[in-house]
Design an enzyme around this catalytic site. Structure first.
Site, short mmCIF file in Angstrom:
data_model
loop_
_atom_site.label_atom_id
_atom_site.label_comp_id
_atom_site.label_asym_id
_atom_site.label_seq_id
_atom_site.Cartn_x
_atom_site.Cartn_y
_atom_site.Cartn_z
N CYS A 169 -2.10 -1.53 -10.01
CA CYS A 169 -2.48 -0.17 -9.60
C CYS A 169 -3.39 0.46 -10.65
O CYS A 169 -2.99 0.60 -11.81
CB CYS A 169 -1.24 0.69 -9.38
SG CYS A 169 -1.65 2.36 -8.82
N GLU B 90 -7.51 -2.68 2.73
CA GLU B 90 -8.44 -1.85 3.50
C GLU B 90 -8.80 -2.50 4.83
O GLU B 90 -8.83 -1.85 5.87
CB GLU B 90 -9.70 -1.57 2.69
CG GLU B 90 -9.51 -0.56 1.57
CD GLU B 90 -9.57 0.88 2.05
OE1 GLU B 90 -10.26 1.15 3.05
OE2 GLU B 90 -8.93 1.73 1.42
N HIS C 248 -6.14 -9.65 -7.78
CA HIS C 248 -7.18 -8.77 -7.23
C HIS C 248 -8.41 -8.94 -8.11
O HIS C 248 -8.35 -8.65 -9.30
CB HIS C 248 -6.70 -7.32 -7.24
CG HIS C 248 -7.62 -6.37 -6.53
ND1 HIS C 248 -7.17 -5.22 -5.93
CD2 HIS C 248 -8.95 -6.41 -6.30
CE1 HIS C 248 -8.20 -4.59 -5.37
NE2 HIS C 248 -9.28 -5.29 -5.60
N MET D 32 0.85 -1.19 0.00
CA MET D 32 0.00 0.00 0.00
C MET D 32 0.88 1.23 0.00
O MET D 32 1.74 1.38 0.87
CB MET D 32 -0.92 0.00 1.23
CG MET D 32 -1.88 -1.18 1.26
SD MET D 32 -2.83 -1.28 2.80
CE MET D 32 -1.59 -1.90 3.96
#
Length: 484
Positions: free
Chosen positions: A108, A233, A175, A24
């Protein structure tokens, strides 16, 4: 010793890690990684590092990787963003002695990645990615891994993953969102895509997306068959997520701040972490939210955290029996818990109807209100509106400017050439002309220069005149001699 690959790499080097903290930007620094490891994380990634900057800037290397040695921060994977095979490999060679693997960021989705041409915006350039991974796999002494986002089509996602495996990728993190799914438009990650990739490749796979608590981790592993699960998150809002606990927020904050004392990092990182940890509580104590935003020192942040703790403890002491959490939260606001990001409509309704301070809405306008009469304003425009209530952002009401004859930009109102300043300057210089409207005085300055030169000549006139008379006299004498 030969480089470990695939399953052997995951099992021996990464110690069969199931619980993974995501890379992150400005958030997975050493202090946060150590906090997460204390509470169940088995593998961590560095923040995304820019390969070209890492290669040329010794300070950047020292701040992000070459700092104080910390044996407990292993296993560790260093992630780079890059779009040039040579640059990527040269940066990785400088990092390989400080980590257990090098990861190529192909996930990203932010605008900065689009401008820099890296991250998820390389996912269509398969030839380039093959060259990058092949070269890295050949030159590095540690394995190369990749983190990707999915395509809308499952079959294309599977072929993409197989191409990366064939090129030399030894571990793949998937992801389960496309590059368009971000921010309020993130939606739900597709575990179906992740499951399809897991079945199609022979290297270890980590899943990323939809992880808010330990039960989500267990569900994901069971449904997709992946080797491990990565959290971003969820980890930021509850660093004890992988322990299956929901501790008091101030306990995590105090522990993190103690680690920061030993392993300092930029104050902006610390502040950002506390905004995440205290997210729900800062909705209640808005004044302290403002103080946390303004504080300039670590001690100041510790003081704000202490004040928040005291207020929460006072609230707990005055709590009535049987009282339930407000705002639909699963726990009271002082307990670490996930933050469910609202979609566009929910965000508009939440910010428009809940009476937030000064009526400030979301960061960006995403859609018109349901009645269609008023446009949602960005946060920046809201601030301008507060300073000047009469200000209008209606394009039809904005003054129309005449355009430059040369480039189409607004022209100067008093420009003699009917041009913008840039074009006017070029023309005035070329033609040795003046444009008072733009304050360009090339002609005037040239004339002044000529006048100065003439004045300098005038000062020397007597000498020149005398020399001239002497020359004339000499010529007369010579002429007379010649005649005789």
């Amino acid at each position: 010793m030969p480089k470990l690959r695939g399953e052997a790499f995951w099992r021996e080097t990464l110690r069969s890690a199931h619980y993974v903290v995501a890379p992150m930007v400005d958030q997975s620094e050493l202090a946060w990684r150590l906090l997460s490891r204390r509470h169940g994380a088995q593998l961590c990634y560095t923040p995304m590092l820019h390969a070209q900057v890492f290669l040329r800037d010794a300070n950047y290397r020292r701040e992000n990787l070459y700092g104080e040695a910390c044996p407990e921060d292993r296993p560790l994977i260093v992630q780079f963003c890059a779009n040039d095979p040579e640059v990527f490999v040269q940066a990785a060679l400088l990092a390989q002695d400080y980590c257990d693997a090098i990861d190529l960021n192909l996930g990203c989705p932010q605008m900065i990645a689009k401008r820099g041409h890296y991250g998820a915006f390389l996912q269509e350039e398969w030839d380039l990615l093959q060259r990058m991974i092949l070269l890295a796999n050949e030159k590095l002494s540690v394995p190369i891994t990749c983190k990707i986002r999915v395509f809308p089509d499952i079959d294309k996602t599977v072929k993409y993953a197989q191409m990366l495996e064939k090129a030399g990728c030894q571990l793949l993190t998937v992801h389960g969102r496309t590059k368009e799914q971000k921010g309020p438009l993130a939606g739900v990650a597709s575990w179906e895509h992740i499951q399809a990739v897991r079945k199609a490749v022979n290297i270890p796979v980590f899943a990323n997306g939809n992880i808010q608590c330990l039960s989500d981790v267990e569900d994901c592993i069971r449904k997709t068959g992946v080797h491990g699960v990565m959290s971003a998150e969820g980890n930021l809002h509850n660093p004890a997520l992988f322990e299956g606990r929901n501790p008091l927020v101030w306990e995590m904050a105090e522990e993190y701040l103690e680690i920061v004392r030993k392993y300092p990092c930029p104050l902006s990182y610390v502040r950002a972490h506390l905004f995440k940890l205290w997210h729900h509580t800062l909705q209640v104590y808005q004044q302290l939210r403002e103080e946390l935003a303004k504080v300039k020192t670590l001690e100041g942040i510790i003081d704000v955290n202490r004040e928040l703790k005291l207020r929460c403890q006072e609230e707990i002491a005055n709590q009535k029996e049987g009282e339930k959490p407000k705002e639909g939260l699963p726990f009271f606001h002082w307990i670490c818990q996930p933050y469910i990001r609202p979609g566009p409509k929910e965000r508009c309704r939440e910010n428009g109807d809940s009476g937030t301070e000064k009526g400030v809405r979301g960061k960006r306008a995403l859609e018109e209100e349901e009645d269609g009469n008023s446009e949602l304003l960005s946060k920046n425009k809201q601030k301008k509106k507060l300073r000047n209530p009469n200000k209008s952002f209606d394009p039809s009401l904005k003054p129309k400017y005449a355009k430059c004859d040369q480039c189409g930009n607004p022209k100067g109102n008093k420009c003699v050439f009917n041009m913008c300043r840039g074009c006017c300057k070029k023309r005035a210089f070329k033609e040795v002309a003046d444009c008072p409207g733009h304050g360009l005085l090339f002609k005037t300055k040239y004339e002044k220069s000529l006048s100065w030169q003439h004045s300098q000549r005038g000062i020397q006139t007597p000498e020149i005149s005398q020399r001239g008379d002497a020359d004339v006299g000499e010529m007369a004498v010579l002429k007379e001699a010649g005649d005789n």
